[in-house]
Design a protein around this motif. Structure first.
Motif, PDB file in Angstrom:
ATOM      1  N   THR A 897       0.834  -1.209   0.000  1.00 51.10           N
ATOM      2  CA  THR A 897       0.000   0.000   0.000  1.00 51.10           C
ATOM      3  C   THR A 897       0.863   1.250   0.000  1.00 51.10           C
ATOM      4  O   THR A 897       0.627   2.201  -0.770  1.00 51.10           O
ATOM      5  CB  THR A 897      -0.919  -0.001   1.231  1.00 51.10           C
ATOM      6  OG1 THR A 897      -1.802  -1.119   1.159  1.00 51.10           O
ATOM      7  CG2 THR A 897      -1.746   1.288   1.292  1.00 51.10           C
ATOM      8  N   GLN A 898       1.884   1.252   0.868  1.00 50.45           N
ATOM      9  CA  GLN A 898       2.742   2.442   0.935  1.00 50.45           C
ATOM     10  C   GLN A 898       3.537   2.640  -0.359  1.00 50.45           C
ATOM     11  O   GLN A 898       3.763   3.781  -0.776  1.00 50.45           O
ATOM     12  CB  GLN A 898       3.691   2.328   2.127  1.00 50.45           C
ATOM     13  CG  GLN A 898       3.031   2.704   3.439  1.00 50.45           C
ATOM     14  CD  GLN A 898       4.058   3.023   4.493  1.00 50.45           C
ATOM     15  OE1 GLN A 898       5.160   2.482   4.489  1.00 50.45           O
ATOM     16  NE2 GLN A 898       3.717   3.906   5.427  1.00 50.45           N
ATOM     17  N   THR A 899       3.955   1.563  -0.978  1.00 49.18           N
ATOM     18  CA  THR A 899       4.700   1.685  -2.234  1.00 49.18           C
ATOM     19  C   THR A 899       3.859   2.406  -3.281  1.00 49.18           C
ATOM     20  O   THR A 899       4.325   3.334  -3.964  1.00 49.18           O
ATOM     21  CB  THR A 899       5.113   0.299  -2.750  1.00 49.18           C
ATOM     22  OG1 THR A 899       5.960  -0.330  -1.779  1.00 49.18           O
ATOM     23  CG2 THR A 899       5.848   0.417  -4.074  1.00 49.18           C
ATOM     24  N   VAL A 900       2.615   1.979  -3.412  1.00 49.41           N
ATOM     25  CA  VAL A 900       1.724   2.614  -4.388  1.00 49.41           C
ATOM     26  C   VAL A 900       1.420   4.048  -3.977  1.00 49.41           C
ATOM     27  O   VAL A 900       1.444   4.979  -4.802  1.00 49.41           O
ATOM     28  CB  VAL A 900       0.421   1.796  -4.535  1.00 49.41           C
ATOM     29  CG1 VAL A 900      -0.596   2.558  -5.391  1.00 49.41           C
ATOM     30  CG2 VAL A 900       0.711   0.439  -5.155  1.00 49.41           C
ATOM     31  N   ALA A 901       1.125   4.246  -2.699  1.00 47.85           N
ATOM     32  CA  ALA A 901       0.760   5.587  -2.231  1.00 47.85           C
ATOM     33  C   ALA A 901       1.892   6.577  -2.450  1.00 47.85           C
ATOM     34  O   ALA A 901       1.679   7.728  -2.848  1.00 47.85           O
ATOM     35  CB  ALA A 901       0.368   5.541  -0.762  1.00 47.85           C
ATOM     36  N   ARG A 902       3.138   6.148  -2.202  1.00 51.31           N
ATOM     37  CA  ARG A 902       4.273   7.045  -2.422  1.00 51.31           C
ATOM     38  C   ARG A 902       4.469   7.328  -3.900  1.00 51.31           C
ATOM     39  O   ARG A 902       4.774   8.457  -4.297  1.00 51.31           O
ATOM     40  CB  ARG A 902       5.534   6.428  -1.837  1.00 51.31           C
ATOM     41  CG  ARG A 902       5.584   6.474  -0.313  1.00 51.31           C
ATOM     42  CD  ARG A 902       6.778   5.726   0.192  1.00 51.31           C
ATOM     43  NE  ARG A 902       6.860   5.781   1.635  1.00 51.31           N
ATOM     44  CZ  ARG A 902       7.425   4.850   2.380  1.00 51.31           C
ATOM     45  NH1 ARG A 902       7.959   3.791   1.796  1.00 51.31           N
ATOM     46  NH2 ARG A 902       7.470   4.965   3.686  1.00 51.31           N
ATOM     47  N   HIS A 903       4.314   6.282  -4.714  1.00 49.91           N
ATOM     48  CA  HIS A 903       4.474   6.481  -6.161  1.00 49.91           C
ATOM     49  C   HIS A 903       3.450   7.487  -6.687  1.00 49.91           C
ATOM     50  O   HIS A 903       3.765   8.311  -7.554  1.00 49.91           O
ATOM     51  CB  HIS A 903       4.312   5.147  -6.880  1.00 49.91           C
ATOM     52  CG  HIS A 903       4.334   5.272  -8.371  1.00 49.91           C
ATOM     53  ND1 HIS A 903       5.482   5.535  -9.097  1.00 49.91           N
ATOM     54  CD2 HIS A 903       3.324   5.189  -9.297  1.00 49.91           C
ATOM     55  CE1 HIS A 903       5.191   5.607 -10.380  1.00 49.91           C
ATOM     56  NE2 HIS A 903       3.898   5.399 -10.531  1.00 49.91           N
ATOM     57  N   LEU A 904       2.236   7.426  -6.144  1.00 52.33           N
ATOM     58  CA  LEU A 904       1.172   8.324  -6.608  1.00 52.33           C
ATOM     59  C   LEU A 904       1.158   9.652  -5.857  1.00 52.33           C
ATOM     60  O   LEU A 904       0.386  10.537  -6.221  1.00 52.33           O
ATOM     61  CB  LEU A 904      -0.191   7.643  -6.433  1.00 52.33           C
ATOM     62  CG  LEU A 904      -0.417   6.344  -7.211  1.00 52.33           C
ATOM     63  CD1 LEU A 904      -1.775   5.760  -6.869  1.00 52.33           C
ATOM     64  CD2 LEU A 904      -0.309   6.595  -8.706  1.00 52.33           C
ATOM     65  N   ALA A 905       2.002   9.770  -4.821  1.00 48.86           N
ATOM     66  CA  ALA A 905       1.977  10.952  -3.939  1.00 48.86           C
ATOM     67  C   ALA A 905       0.625  11.074  -3.256  1.00 48.86           C
ATOM     68  O   ALA A 905       0.138  12.185  -2.998  1.00 48.86           O
ATOM     69  CB  ALA A 905       2.313  12.223  -4.709  1.00 48.86           C
ATOM     70  N   ALA A 906      -0.010   9.920  -2.978  1.00 47.58           N
ATOM     71  CA  ALA A 906      -1.307   9.898  -2.296  1.00 47.58           C
ATOM     72  C   ALA A 906      -1.048   9.981  -0.798  1.00 47.58           C
ATOM     73  O   ALA A 906      -1.056   8.959  -0.075  1.00 47.58           O
ATOM     74  CB  ALA A 906      -2.080   8.635  -2.664  1.00 47.58           C
ATOM     75  N   ARG A 907      -0.812  11.183  -0.313  1.00 46.57           N
ATOM     76  CA  ARG A 907      -0.348  11.373   1.074  1.00 46.57           C
ATOM     77  C   ARG A 907      -1.319  10.834   2.115  1.00 46.57           C
ATOM     78  O   ARG A 907      -0.887  10.162   3.067  1.00 46.57           O
ATOM     79  CB  ARG A 907      -0.071  12.862   1.319  1.00 46.57           C
ATOM     80  CG  ARG A 907       0.451  13.181   2.708  1.00 46.57           C
ATOM     81  CD  ARG A 907       0.884  14.633   2.822  1.00 46.57           C
ATOM     82  NE  ARG A 907      -0.182  15.546   2.464  1.00 46.57           N
ATOM     83  CZ  ARG A 907      -1.178  15.893   3.285  1.00 46.57           C
ATOM     84  NH1 ARG A 907      -1.236  15.391   4.507  1.00 46.57           N
ATOM     85  NH2 ARG A 907      -2.103  16.737   2.898  1.00 46.57           N
ATOM     86  N   PRO A 908      -2.636  11.082   2.022  1.00 46.10           N
ATOM     87  CA  PRO A 908      -3.529  10.553   3.059  1.00 46.10           C
ATOM     88  C   PRO A 908      -3.462   9.032   3.192  1.00 46.10           C
ATOM     89  O   PRO A 908      -3.450   8.506   4.320  1.00 46.10           O
ATOM     90  CB  PRO A 908      -4.915  11.007   2.584  1.00 46.10           C
ATOM     91  CG  PRO A 908      -4.646  12.226   1.769  1.00 46.10           C
ATOM     92  CD  PRO A 908      -3.352  11.947   1.078  1.00 46.10           C
TER      93      PRO A 908
END
Length: 1014
Positions: A897-908
């Motif tokens: 989850t964090q890998t994808v979130a960081r790649h997308l800059a999805a901070r929340p």
């Protein structure tokens, strides 16, 4: 050669204008950096606008620029469609023949409407995008020619410009983004009265930061002194300067006239009227020269020598002697770049024309018309019809004028000059009753009417009717933006049809009213469509019948999709085939395919749409190419097939760009943003959404682009920015003509933003309003995300005591809505599982098994962000009383989850995953810590996905322009990407960057083989 004494009225010294000249030269310098410049130059008649342009053009040529001059042409009270652009492009073709031919390659048929020398222009049926396509192709032609040459495009006398010229100029000023190009336009500010048609354009251009407006002031006394000294070639005495300055009030042209009048000894004969001042020198010419001046004054801005000879009816020696006298006196001047004559200043021409007697004016116009009829080669082919129509009209001969005006209207239609076509058709209606029946009976609809076939008669043998002119005028008014006038015309036609039994013709006018009512935001247009349907019901198949059915089906698809819309689309296709209406059939088949997909006949519907796309591309049917590359990927995205959608959208950008389909291109960019969001390519999606807003000239693409930007901002934790984009989207759509594809995404974002801002009651109110309206068939693609937002909000607020009131009603409404929605594709089946899982979480009943099924449903789909979100929920449920195996699994889920979130800059999402890991004491890096070094060298270097694409093209030696074409971005954006890449790689040039890419093996060998542009 010009005689013993030539009057010198023009000062050889260029006086004043230092500030204005500086602005022009600054624009020229800026344009050399690839940034197009736009300037408007205003000033009263005679103040020196033309002299300023001439001086600047001379200086620009010395600095290597190519200068193309064009002037708006006035014939009596008429303007020629696109005249200044045709003249300027002709000059550009003389200067850069090879470059212009290369820039126009593949679009010669369309561009020939402006420049006939490029070939035969198309004369097929017009379409909604015809004028916009011509404008876009013209803009791209100029950008391509100006890619390697600095080009100055100067258009004079904009106060005489026809409406089509004004529209094209405004389009260029708004859309030109690249190229070493300077576009100038001059106009008389003293002629721009309150109702002058140029005034709205000037107001519009004043709001553009890219357009600079210069106003030329009158000369000071010192400048007048320098001007007179230049004319007289000696220093004038102070009293004379005082007198000239007082009488001229600093107007440069009047200074010239007064100085010359004094030089020629006629100072005492001058009156106080400046108009009389202008005529004094004309009246001093020999009689035959005065007659020539009167003939030229009535012939237009410029009169060709052979035409002038035919009208003057003088012996050639006498004609040349008369012309010599007028030229020597600086009354007439040879035309720039042509074999003809014009007045040296338009003020003199206007004074001479105003001095003509009414009978004299009509007689001169008749002689012009007779000469042109006898020998059509006397004027350029692209001006012939318009000038003949004007000459006969001002000759006050309705029998001759009506056919000529109708011929000119057809010519204007072929050139997409719909504003001029409308004006000419209104003139034809004015002449209609005054024209003898014997003449009207010889006119045929097949020659003058295009918009629909005369009903129940042979257009080759039936006489043209007044209703035919009304029909042509209604469509011309709609296409040129004069919708109010067009609506009045349809009302007038329907009143006339009240007394006739002609249901097909009446139905045709009702569907025109429907289109106009919708475009004017006066309603949704359904009442008019229903009236047309009633009129054609039970009649044999016809093109009108097919068009009514196709429009009804398309309206229903957008507003109330369902079985009735599907039936209407099927009948539209059937009727269009029976009457061989190919355009209507193609559009109806696209509508039918989309409705079939929404009804669950997915593969059959997609087959229809793929077939239409292939057919219209093969036939280069521009009217449907754009729509096919909008609707088909839209349907694919609605089924979760985002990769296939992106492939077609990229191809659509190439085709619409080449064809100049700007409206369709804007829709394609907006659809591309949606599909790229689904695929997790968010930086590219943001760029696509921005392009949709910049390119969009209608509400749809602008609103859709704003919605995509709002989603991205919200997912990245930028709530105020999301709220701002949401407001933009809501404002773009407006309050009227609601469509589910517009309203439901806005409602979904409204709920999401309200929740993010802590306004749960507002979110619930929006949900209640939407549930009350319901979800029409085929809208599951918008309904499931909306229900998910609402269900997630309720689940997140479960522990809040203040949120208890109203929760039961909200959850019950969501649950009931899920039971009525279809799940016709795996992506919506997955969403159904997700919504139900969130509803369970809202009740405190969430289990790992439930969320495992949701994750399993999303894993094969092309939606990384959605997959990351449900993985987070599964990890959360596993950690609630789970054992060691569950903790290990949760750890891996949170890492993914964090890998994808960081790649997308999805901070929340990243922060939520980090917080959950911290609470559970799991070995997952906090959101603020950098992720482990990626195996991919490009990620290690910090390159974004778009920078990878740019670097791949740099590595094969592409220029910024070629990169821009390949990736559908601007050269300026490509340059920014290249600069960022060089900084991240720590290299100083493109060659070093390519070497680093090859050394690190960033791209397989086959991926760096150059591909064709586009």
């Amino acid at each position: 050669m010009l005689g013993p004494v030539e009057t010198r009225s023009v000062s050889p010294v260029f006086v004043g204008r230092a500030e204005e000249s500086g602005a022009l030269h600054d624009a020229l310098a800026r344009s050399r950096e690839g940034e197009p410049q736009a300037l408007l130059i205003g000033g009263e008649a005679g103040v020196g606008k033309t002299r300023l342009i001439e001086e600047f053009a001379t200086a620009a040529r010395r600095r290597g620029a190519v200068v193309a001059l064009g002037g708006c042409v006035e014939i009596g009270a008429d303007g020629l469609p696109f005249a200044p652009f045709s003249t300027a492009l002709r000059a550009l073709r003389r200067e850069l023949p090879g470059e212009l031919a290369a820039a126009a390659a593949g679009q010669e048929e369309e561009l020939a409407r402006l420049l006939p020398e490029l070939g035969e222009s198309g004369t097929g049926r017009r379409d909604e995008d015809g004028m916009a396509r011509l404008f876009e192709l013209t803009a791209r032609l100029l950008e391509r020619v100006a890619a390697d040459h600095t080009v100055v495009l100067a258009l004079e006398d904009l106060h005489w410009a026809d409406a089509s010229t004004r529209h094209l100029l405004a389009y260029l000023f708004r859309t030109l983004r690249t190229g070493r190009l300077v576009v100038l336009a001059t106009y008389r500010s003293d002629d721009i009265h309150r109702r002058h048609p140029l005034r709205p354009l000037l107001a519009e251009l004043d709001r553009l930061r890219t357009v600079r407006r210069l106003e030329l002031a009158r000369f000071t006394r010192e400048e007048v002194c320098r001007q007179v000294a230049g004319i007289l070639a000696q220093e004038p005495d102070a009293d004379r300067i005082d007198a000239i300055f007082e009488r001229s009030d600093g107007n440069a042209f009047f200074v010239e006239e007064l100085a010359v009048a004094g030089l020629e000894g006629c100072r005492r004969g001058l009156t106080d009227s400046l108009r009389d001042l202008l005529l004094v020198r004309v009246e001093g010419l020999p009689e035959e020269a005065q007659q020539i001046a009167r003939i030229v004054a009535e012939g237009g801005s410029t009169v060709e020598y052979r035409l002038l000879a035919a009208v003057a009816r003088l012996a050639e020696d006498d004609l040349i002697e008369a012309l010599r006298a007028a030229v020597n006196a600086s009354i007439l001047a040879p035309a720039r770049g042509g074999d003809g004559y014009r007045f040296r200043h338009s003020l003199v021409r206007e004074a001479v024309s105003d001095d003509l007697l009414p009978g004299e004016r009509s007689r001169l116009n008749r002689r012009y018309a007779e000469a042109l009829e006898a020998d059509p080669t006397l004027v350029p082919a692209d001006q012939r019809a318009a000038r003949l129509a004007s000459y006969w009209y001002h000759a006050h001969d309705p029998a001759k004028a009506l056919p000529a005006v109708l011929d000119a209207s057809v010519e204007a239609r072929h050139r997409h000059a719909y504003a001029e076509q409308l004006r000419l058709l209104e003139r034809a209606m004015e002449l209609w009753d005054a024209t003898p029946d014997a003449v009207r009976s010889t006119l045929r609809p097949v020659d003058y009417a295009e918009v629909y076939p005369p009903c129940g008669c042979d257009p080759a043998t039936t006489a043209l009717r007044h209703l035919d002119l009304l029909a042509e005028a209604a469509v011309a008014g709609r296409l040129c933006g004069e919708r109010e006038r067009a609506l009045k015309i349809t009302k007038r036609a329907l009143r006339l049809l009240d007394d006739e039994d002609d249901p097909l013709r009446a139905a045709w006018f009702w569907i025109q009213r429907s289109r106009l009512v919708q475009s004017l935001a006066r309603g949704d247009g359904w009442k008019e469509i229903a009236t047309a349907q009633d009129l054609v019901r039970g009649l044999p198949p016809s093109e009108v019948h097919a068009e009514v059915l196709a429009l009804a089906a398309h309206w229903s698809m957008l507003h109330e999709p369902g079985p009735e819309a599907l039936t209407a689309a099927e009948r539209a296709v059937e009727y269009a085939r029976m009457v061989s209406a190919d355009d209507i059939e193609s559009n109806a088949r696209l509508t039918l395919g989309g409705l079939m997909v929404d009804a669950g006949q997915i593969e059959a519907g997609l087959t229809h749409m793929y077939e239409v796309r292939d057919e219209v591309v093969a036939r280069s049917l521009a009217a449907v190419v754009g729509r096919s590359h909008v609707n088909l990927p839209h349907a694919l995205e609605g089924l979760g097939r985002s990769e296939a959608s992106v492939d077609i959208l990229r191809e659509g950008l190439r085709l619409t760009g080449a064809m100049g389909l700007r409206v369709a291109e804007a829709w394609i960019w907006s659809n591309l943003a949606e599909s790229l969001i689904s695929l997790g390519r968010w930086d590219e999606a943001a760029e696509a959404a921005g392009n949709a807003q910049r390119r969009g000239q209608t509400a749809g693409p602008h609103g859709s682009g704003a919605n995509s930007l709002a989603f991205l901002a919200l997912a990245r934790g930028r709530v105020p920015e999301a709220a701002r984009h949401l407001a933009e989207g809501r404002a773009a759509y407006g309050p009227l003509d609601p469509m589910p594809q517009h309203e439901l995404p806005v409602s979904c974002l409204t709920i999401a933003v309200a929740v993010a801002e802590g306004r749960l009651p507002d979110a619930r109110a929006e949900l209640a309003r939407t549930l009350e309206s319901g979800f029409p068939p085929g809208t599951q693609r918008y309904a499931w995300p909306l229900l998910l937002e609402a269900a997630t909000a309720e689940a997140d607020a479960r522990a809040l005591p203040a949120a208890r009131d109203g929760r039961a009603e909200a959850l019950d409404g969501i649950l009931k809505a899920t039971k009525r929605l279809t799940t016709n594709a795996p992506v919506w089946l997955a969403h159904e599982s997700w919504v139900r899982a969130e509803l369970q979480r809202a009740e405190g009943l969430s289990t790992p098994d439930t969320w495992s099924r949701v994750v399993t449903a999303f894993e094969p789909l092309e939606r990384p962000y959605d997959l990351a979100r449900v993985r987070y929920r599964l990890a959360e449920s596993l950690l609630t009383g789970g054992g060691e195996d569950e903790r290990d699994r949760a750890t891996e889920l949170l890492r993914l989850t964090q890998t994808v979130a960081r790649h997308l800059a999805a901070r929340p999402l990243a922060e939520s995953a980090a917080a959950l890991a911290q609470r559970a004491r799991l070995p997952v890096a906090p959101a603020s810590q950098p992720a482990p070094a990626p195996a991919d060298p490009a990620e290690a270097l910090g390159l974004t996905s778009r920078e990878r694409d740019v670097l791949r093209l740099v590595a094969v030696g592409h220029t910024n322009r070629r990169i821009a074409e390949e990736l559908f971005i601007s050269p300026k954006t490509a340059s920014v990407h290249v600069s960022n890449i060089l900084a991240k790689l720590g290299v100083s040039g493109r060659g070093e960057a390519a070497a680093v890419a090859h050394r690190l093996g960033l791209f397989p060998a086959e991926s760096v083989i150059p591909r064709p542009a586009g």
